[in-house]
Design a protein around this motif. Structure first.
Motif, PDB file in Angstrom:
ATOM      1  N   ALA A  61      -7.040   5.827   0.779  1.00  0.00           N
ATOM      2  CA  ALA A  61      -8.235   6.106  -0.323  1.00  0.00           C
ATOM      3  C   ALA A  61      -8.102   4.632  -1.032  1.00  0.00           C
ATOM      4  O   ALA A  61      -9.196   3.926  -1.728  1.00  0.00           O
ATOM      5  CB  ALA A  61      -7.797   7.284  -1.384  1.00  0.00           C
ATOM      6  N   LEU A  62      -6.862   4.221  -1.349  1.00  0.00           N
ATOM      7  CA  LEU A  62      -6.768   2.857  -1.683  1.00  0.00           C
ATOM      8  C   LEU A  62      -7.397   1.867  -1.081  1.00  0.00           C
ATOM      9  O   LEU A  62      -8.167   0.908  -1.618  1.00  0.00           O
ATOM     10  CB  LEU A  62      -5.395   2.485  -2.058  1.00  0.00           C
ATOM     11  CG  LEU A  62      -4.567   3.161  -2.863  1.00  0.00           C
ATOM     12  CD1 LEU A  62      -3.081   3.027  -2.847  1.00  0.00           C
ATOM     13  CD2 LEU A  62      -4.896   3.158  -4.291  1.00  0.00           C
ATOM     14  N   ALA A  63      -7.297   2.141   0.385  1.00  0.00           N
ATOM     15  CA  ALA A  63      -7.649   1.298   1.190  1.00  0.00           C
ATOM     16  C   ALA A  63      -9.509   1.249   1.296  1.00  0.00           C
ATOM     17  O   ALA A  63     -10.090   0.509   1.537  1.00  0.00           O
ATOM     18  CB  ALA A  63      -7.164   1.268   2.814  1.00  0.00           C
ATOM     19  N   SER A  64      -9.741   2.481   1.239  1.00  0.00           N
ATOM     20  CA  SER A  64     -11.131   2.607   1.193  1.00  0.00           C
ATOM     21  C   SER A  64     -12.164   2.012   0.113  1.00  0.00           C
ATOM     22  O   SER A  64     -13.123   1.556   0.289  1.00  0.00           O
ATOM     23  CB  SER A  64     -11.698   4.379   1.399  1.00  0.00           C
ATOM     24  OG  SER A  64     -11.332   4.725   0.022  1.00  0.00           O
ATOM     25  N   TRP A 120      -5.288  -3.016   3.718  1.00  0.00           N
ATOM     26  CA  TRP A 120      -5.618  -2.226   4.711  1.00  0.00           C
ATOM     27  C   TRP A 120      -7.297  -1.956   4.855  1.00  0.00           C
ATOM     28  O   TRP A 120      -7.695  -2.071   5.929  1.00  0.00           O
ATOM     29  CB  TRP A 120      -5.185  -0.839   4.909  1.00  0.00           C
ATOM     30  CG  TRP A 120      -3.562  -1.042   5.494  1.00  0.00           C
ATOM     31  CD1 TRP A 120      -3.065  -1.975   5.916  1.00  0.00           C
ATOM     32  CD2 TRP A 120      -2.649   0.120   5.504  1.00  0.00           C
ATOM     33  NE1 TRP A 120      -1.625  -1.876   6.308  1.00  0.00           N
ATOM     34  CE2 TRP A 120      -1.424  -0.522   6.051  1.00  0.00           C
ATOM     35  CE3 TRP A 120      -2.591   1.313   5.292  1.00  0.00           C
ATOM     36  CZ2 TRP A 120      -0.411   0.312   6.363  1.00  0.00           C
ATOM     37  CZ3 TRP A 120      -1.520   2.117   5.446  1.00  0.00           C
ATOM     38  CH2 TRP A 120      -0.259   1.347   5.981  1.00  0.00           C
ATOM     39  N   GLY A 121      -7.690  -1.737   3.577  1.00  0.00           N
ATOM     40  CA  GLY A 121      -9.045  -1.521   3.704  1.00  0.00           C
ATOM     41  C   GLY A 121     -10.008  -2.858   4.154  1.00  0.00           C
ATOM     42  O   GLY A 121     -11.212  -2.795   4.688  1.00  0.00           O
ATOM     43  N   THR A 158       0.787  -1.174  -0.032  1.00  0.00           N
ATOM     44  CA  THR A 158       0.050   0.044  -0.072  1.00  0.00           C
ATOM     45  C   THR A 158       0.843   1.202   0.195  1.00  0.00           C
ATOM     46  O   THR A 158       0.619   2.157  -0.760  1.00  0.00           O
ATOM     47  CB  THR A 158      -0.973   0.068   1.121  1.00  0.00           C
ATOM     48  OG1 THR A 158      -1.740  -1.353   0.987  1.00  0.00           O
ATOM     49  CG2 THR A 158      -1.848   1.249   1.268  1.00  0.00           C
ATOM     50  N   LEU A 159       2.070   1.265   0.712  1.00  0.00           N
ATOM     51  CA  LEU A 159       2.746   2.495   0.818  1.00  0.00           C
ATOM     52  C   LEU A 159       3.466   2.785  -0.581  1.00  0.00           C
ATOM     53  O   LEU A 159       3.670   3.727  -0.912  1.00  0.00           O
ATOM     54  CB  LEU A 159       3.561   2.268   2.147  1.00  0.00           C
ATOM     55  CG  LEU A 159       2.977   2.313   3.594  1.00  0.00           C
ATOM     56  CD1 LEU A 159       3.893   2.349   4.580  1.00  0.00           C
ATOM     57  CD2 LEU A 159       2.251   3.665   3.630  1.00  0.00           C
ATOM     58  N   LEU A 160       4.194   1.492  -0.887  1.00  0.00           N
ATOM     59  CA  LEU A 160       4.869   1.711  -2.269  1.00  0.00           C
ATOM     60  C   LEU A 160       4.026   2.239  -3.289  1.00  0.00           C
ATOM     61  O   LEU A 160       4.200   3.173  -4.084  1.00  0.00           O
ATOM     62  CB  LEU A 160       5.367   0.494  -2.432  1.00  0.00           C
ATOM     63  CG  LEU A 160       6.655   0.010  -1.668  1.00  0.00           C
ATOM     64  CD1 LEU A 160       7.091  -1.313  -2.163  1.00  0.00           C
ATOM     65  CD2 LEU A 160       7.717   1.063  -1.588  1.00  0.00           C
ATOM     66  N   LEU A 161       2.702   1.702  -3.363  1.00  0.00           N
ATOM     67  CA  LEU A 161       1.765   2.279  -4.260  1.00  0.00           C
ATOM     68  C   LEU A 161       1.366   3.532  -4.298  1.00  0.00           C
ATOM     69  O   LEU A 161       1.212   4.398  -5.185  1.00  0.00           O
ATOM     70  CB  LEU A 161       0.712   1.316  -4.395  1.00  0.00           C
ATOM     71  CG  LEU A 161      -0.395   1.632  -5.471  1.00  0.00           C
ATOM     72  CD1 LEU A 161       0.230   1.569  -6.962  1.00  0.00           C
ATOM     73  CD2 LEU A 161      -1.542   0.309  -5.367  1.00  0.00           C
ATOM     74  N   PHE A 218     -12.119  -1.367   1.379  1.00  0.00           N
ATOM     75  CA  PHE A 218     -13.438  -1.293   2.463  1.00  0.00           C
ATOM     76  C   PHE A 218     -14.862  -1.327   1.996  1.00  0.00           C
ATOM     77  O   PHE A 218     -15.641  -1.991   2.416  1.00  0.00           O
ATOM     78  CB  PHE A 218     -13.139  -0.038   3.199  1.00  0.00           C
ATOM     79  CG  PHE A 218     -14.192   0.112   4.507  1.00  0.00           C
ATOM     80  CD1 PHE A 218     -13.992  -0.452   5.612  1.00  0.00           C
ATOM     81  CD2 PHE A 218     -15.309   0.853   4.164  1.00  0.00           C
ATOM     82  CE1 PHE A 218     -15.026  -0.354   6.631  1.00  0.00           C
ATOM     83  CE2 PHE A 218     -16.341   0.947   5.240  1.00  0.00           C
ATOM     84  CZ  PHE A 218     -15.999   0.502   6.588  1.00  0.00           C
ATOM     85  N   LEU A 219     -14.678  -0.851   0.681  1.00  0.00           N
ATOM     86  CA  LEU A 219     -16.121  -1.164  -0.072  1.00  0.00           C
ATOM     87  C   LEU A 219     -16.348  -2.340  -0.940  1.00  0.00           C
ATOM     88  O   LEU A 219     -17.273  -2.418  -1.628  1.00  0.00           O
ATOM     89  CB  LEU A 219     -16.444   0.427  -0.838  1.00  0.00           C
ATOM     90  CG  LEU A 219     -16.888   1.739   0.129  1.00  0.00           C
ATOM     91  CD1 LEU A 219     -16.871   2.819  -0.806  1.00  0.00           C
ATOM     92  CD2 LEU A 219     -17.917   1.448   0.808  1.00  0.00           C
ATOM     93  N   GLY A 220     -15.587  -3.270  -0.892  1.00  0.00           N
ATOM     94  CA  GLY A 220     -15.132  -4.345  -1.936  1.00  0.00           C
ATOM     95  C   GLY A 220     -15.049  -4.139  -3.309  1.00  0.00           C
ATOM     96  O   GLY A 220     -15.347  -5.030  -4.299  1.00  0.00           O
ATOM     97  N   LEU A 221     -14.388  -2.857  -3.569  1.00  0.00           N
ATOM     98  CA  LEU A 221     -13.747  -2.675  -4.954  1.00  0.00           C
ATOM     99  C   LEU A 221     -12.395  -2.819  -5.208  1.00  0.00           C
ATOM    100  O   LEU A 221     -11.734  -2.392  -6.369  1.00  0.00           O
ATOM    101  CB  LEU A 221     -14.345  -1.225  -5.345  1.00  0.00           C
ATOM    102  CG  LEU A 221     -15.912  -0.943  -5.326  1.00  0.00           C
ATOM    103  CD1 LEU A 221     -16.188   0.519  -5.593  1.00  0.00           C
ATOM    104  CD2 LEU A 221     -16.538  -1.792  -6.313  1.00  0.00           C
ATOM    105  N   GLY A 222     -11.574  -3.384  -4.248  1.00  0.00           N
ATOM    106  CA  GLY A 222     -10.270  -3.483  -4.312  1.00  0.00           C
ATOM    107  C   GLY A 222      -9.745  -5.018  -4.295  1.00  0.00           C
ATOM    108  O   GLY A 222     -10.442  -5.931  -4.933  1.00  0.00           O
ATOM    109  N   ALA A 223      -8.743  -5.172  -3.634  1.00  0.00           N
ATOM    110  CA  ALA A 223      -8.442  -6.461  -3.347  1.00  0.00           C
ATOM    111  C   ALA A 223      -9.373  -7.297  -2.564  1.00  0.00           C
ATOM    112  O   ALA A 223     -10.273  -6.740  -1.816  1.00  0.00           O
ATOM    113  CB  ALA A 223      -7.048  -6.484  -2.549  1.00  0.00           C
TER     114      ALA A 223
END
Length: 607
Positions: A511-514, A529-530, A387-390, A517-522
C-alpha cells in the motif's frame, strides 16, 4: 436508549466531517483554486488578479469555502450536484456513469473473491467433514501468496502476462464484458484469498463444536456438516466483507489506473488532483453512502445468520486451545528473502549503464536491468529495507489501535465505516495538502486506514466470544469484567487478530508502494517499490522481468508472512490433574493420561 440514539448521531457527525474535509481540500493546499482551474483550462493565459477574480465569480467561490459548502449541500437537496469546474459539464450524469462501472466491476470481483475463498477452504472443509482435520497443517502457500499481494501488483502482472505477452484478454479500456475479466481478477483474487484464510482459520473450531460432533454421530452427510460449519463462521467475517465491498470501489484506484477504467475511485482521484471540487465532493459522498449501505447489509446478515444465540449466550467458542503449527516453511521463506535483500544491498541501486538497458536476467544481473541500465536486484534490495521496516511499524501500531478500538464497538463501528469509505489515495492527498509531500506522506496515509479491518475483526470476534457458554458460566461464578477480558476474551481473540495482522503485513508494505506507484510517495531516483513498478510498467511488453522479478519477491514476502502466522495459536491452559473418580465420566482419564474435551472445558470454567 441513549446509546442507540448516540450511535447514529456519531455516524452522521463523522460522515459530515469527512465530506466537509474533502470539500475544503482546495483551500487546505494553501493555493488559490482559481489559479488551478485557470491552468487546467488555459495554460497560456496570464493569472492576473482580474482574471482570477473573474474565475472565482464564475465558479461561485468568491464567498469563501463555507459559502461553497452550504451552496453545494443546498443543491443536493434539489437533486443538483453542480457543474465541473474543469469541463463545465453536470456532475451527476458523469458520477452515475462512473458508479455504474465501479459497481459492475465490484460485482464480478466479488464473484471471483467468493470462488477464491471457496478454493482456499476446500481442503479444510473436506477433511473437517470427515473428522480428519489436523489443525497444524491447514492452508497452502498459493493462498498465502495471493492473500499478501495488493491489487495493483496483481493488476500489473495480469496486464503484463495475460494481456500483453499472451494476448488472451484485453488489458486496456472498458468496452464490454471481456474488459472486466482481468481487473476483476486483480481485485477478487487477493480479497478472496484473505477472506478464505480468515474463514479457514475459524473452520476447525466450528467442526469441533458439540453440534458438529452430534451431527456426525447421527450419520449426517459430510457436505451438510461442512455447509453448517461455513454458516457458523461467516458472521465473524461479515464486517471484513463489508470493508472489501467498499475497497472494491473507491479503493480500486490503482487497478482502474492500470486498466484505464473510468470508475468512481479513479474519477474521484482525478478530481482531487485537478481540485475539481464539485466532482470531488459528489464522489466522496457516493463512497460514504456506499460504505453505509455495505456495512448495514453485513450487520443485518450477521444478525440473521446468528439468530438469538448471541443474545442468549448459547454459542461455543471457535477459538479452542490448539498447538502451534510446525514446519520449516517460514524459515525457508525468511532465508530466501534475506538472501535477496542481502545480495541487493551489496549492489549500487543508482549506478547507470546505458549500454545495459533492459537486459534480461543473467549472472551479472540476476533480476535484469531497467530502462536506465540500473540493476533491478539492487533496487529491490535497497527498496525492501525501508519499506519492510516501515510496514512492520505501521502494522504493530495498527494492531494496537485496532484491538483497543475493537473493545468499544459503539465508538469504533461508525469510525471504521467512515474511514473505510475513503481510499488511501485521498488520505494521501489530504496529508500532502496539510503537511506537504515527502516520504512520510504514504506512511501517514496508510497508517490512518490500516487499523480499520483489525478493529472490525476484533469487535466481531469479541461479540461472538462474549456469547459463548463458558463465558456465561464464568459470569455465573462471579467473574468480573476485567477478569473476563484478561483471562478469557483477549486470549481467545488476540491470536486470530494477530494472524490477520501478519496476513496484511505485505499488503501494508505494498500500500505504501501503491501510493508511490501513483506518484504520491517517494520521488525518483529512490528505489522505492512503488516507483520501481511505475517506472517499469511502460516496458512490460519488451522487458517483462522488470515487473515480474519484483512481483516474485513480493510473493515471497507474502508466503513468509502467512506461514509465520500459522504458528500463532491460542496456547493450551495448564489444567491441573485430579485423581480419577469412579463415575466421573467427564474427567475419566484414558490410557494415555489425557482427559476428554468435555472434562477439560469443565475444569477450565471452574478454575
Amino acid at each position: 436508549m441513549r446509546q442507540r440514539v448516540a450511535t447514529p448521531a456519531w455516524r452522521f457527525l463523522l460522515a459530515g466531517g469527512l465530506v466537509c474535509g474533502i470539500g475544503l481540500l482546495p483551500w487546505l493546499t494553501r493555493t488559490d483554486p482559481a489559479y488551478t482551474v485557470l491552468k487546467a483550462r488555459s495554460a497560456e493565459r496570464e493569472p492576473t488578479p482580474e482574471v482570477l477574480a473573474d474565475i472565482r465569480r464564475q465558479l461561485g467561490i468568491d464567498g469563501g469555502p463555507l459559502h461553497v459548502l452550504t451552496g453545494w449541500l443546498g443543491g443536493l437537496l434539489r437533486g443538483d450536484a453542480g457543474r465541473s469546474w474543469i469541463s463545465g459539464s453536470e456532475v451527476l450524469p458523469g458520477l452515475l456513469q462512473a458508479l455504474g462501472a465501479s459497481l459492475l466491476l465490484m460485482g464480478v470481483a466479488l464473484l471471483v473473491a467468493a470462488l477464491t475463498a471457496a478454493a482456499v477452504c476446500t481442503r479444510t472443509l473436506r477433511l473437517g467433514a470427515r473428522r480428519q482435520l489436523d489443525e497444524r497443517r491447514r492452508g497452502g502457500s498459493g493462498s498465502a501468496v495471493l492473500a499478501a499481494l495488493p491489487e495493483f501488483l496483481v493488476a500489473s502482472v495480469l496486464a503484463t502476462v495475460v494481456g500483453v505477452q499472451l494476448g488472451w484478454l484485453p488489458a486496456l479500456g472498458w468496452y464490454g464484458p471481456q474488459w472486466t475479466v482481468l481487473p476483476a481478477l486483480a481485485l477478487g483474487l487477493p480479497a478472496g484469498a484473505v477472506l478464505g484464510r480468515l474463514l479457514d482459520d475459524l473452520l476447525p473450531g466450528a467442526f469441533g463444536e458439540p453440534w458438529a460432533l452430534a451431527a456426525a454421530a447421527r450419520g449426517l452427510t459430510g457436505r451438510s456438516i461442512a455447509r453448517q460449519a461455513v454458516r457458523r463462521c461467516v458472521p465473524a467475517l461479515l464486517p471484513n466483507l463489508g470493508l472489501f465491498v467498499v475497497g472494491l470501489t473507491g479503493g480500486a484506484v490503482a487497478v482502474e489506473q492500470v486498466f484505464d477504467i473510468p470508475g468512481l475511485g479513479r474519477s474521484t482521484l482525478q478530481a482531487a488532483l485537478a481540485q475539481d471540487l464539485p466532482v470531488l465532493q459528489a464522489g466522496t459522498l457516493a463512497l460514504v453512502l456506499l460504505a453505509a449501505l455495505a456495512t448495514g447489509a453485513t450487520r443485518l446478515a450477521a444478525r440473521l445468520l446468528t439468530g438469538p444465540a448471541v443474545r442468549d449466550g448459547a454459542l461455543s467458542s471457535l477459538h479452542r486451545p490448539t498447538p502451534p503449527a510446525g514446519g520449516l516453511l517460514p524459515l525457508l521463506h525468511g532465508a530466501l528473502l534475506l538472501a535477496v535483500v542481502g545480495f541487493g544491498l551489496a549492489r549500487d541501486p543508482l549506478a547507470l549503464d546505458t549500454g545495459q538497458r533492459l537486459r534480461a536476467p543473467s549472472l551479472d544481473h540476476p533480476f535484469g536491468t531497467d530502462a536506465l541500465g540500473r540493476d533491478l536486484l539492487a533496487r529491490v534490495g535497497h527498496g525492501a529495507l525501508d519499506t519492510l521496516l516501515l510496514a512492520a511499524a505501521i502494522s504493530a501500531a495498527s494492531l494496537l489501535v485496532g484491538v483497543l478500538l475493537g473493545l468499544v464497538p459503539r465508538v469504533s463501528g461508525p469510525l471504521v465505516d467512515t474511514v473505510n469509505a475513503v481510499p488511501p489515495v485521498l488520505v494521501a492527498l489530504l496529508v500532502t495538502a496539510v503537511a506537504g509531500s515527502g516520504t512520510a506522506t504514504p506512511a501517514l496515509a496508510v497508517g490512518a486506514l490500516a487499523w480499520a479491518p483489525l478493529a472490525a475483526h476484533t469487535s466481531s470476534l469479541l461479540r461472538q466470544e462474549r456469547a459463548t457458554l463458558h463465558i456465561t458460566a464464568t459470569k455465573g461464578l462471579g467473574a468480573g469484567r476485567i477478569h473476563l477480558l484478561r483471562y478469557e476474551l483477549l486470549p481467545a481473540v488476540l491470536p486470530p487478530v494477530l494472524r490477520h495482522t501478519l496476513l496484511r503485513l505485505p499488503g501494508v508494505a505494498l500500500a505504501l508502494a501503491s501510493l508511490g506507484f501513483l506518484g504520491l510517495g517517494a520521488q525518483p531516483p529512490s528505489p522505492e517499490w512503488g516507483l520501481l513498478l511505475a517506472e517499469n510498467q511502460p516496458y512490460a511488453e519488451r522487458a517483462p522481468w522488470a515487473v515480474l522479478a519484483p512481483a516474485a519477491v513480493l510473493a515471497l514476502l507474502g508466503a513468509l508472512a502467512v506461514t509465520a502466522a500459522g504458528g500463532l495459536r491460542r496456547p493450551s491452559l495448564p489444567f491441573r490433574r485430579r485423581p480419577t473418580r469412579v463415575g466421573d465420566g467427564a474427567d475419566t482419564a484414558d490410557g494415555g493420561g489425557r482427559r476428554s474435551v468435555a472434562g477439560a472445558e469443565k475444569e477450565r470454567v471452574l478454575t
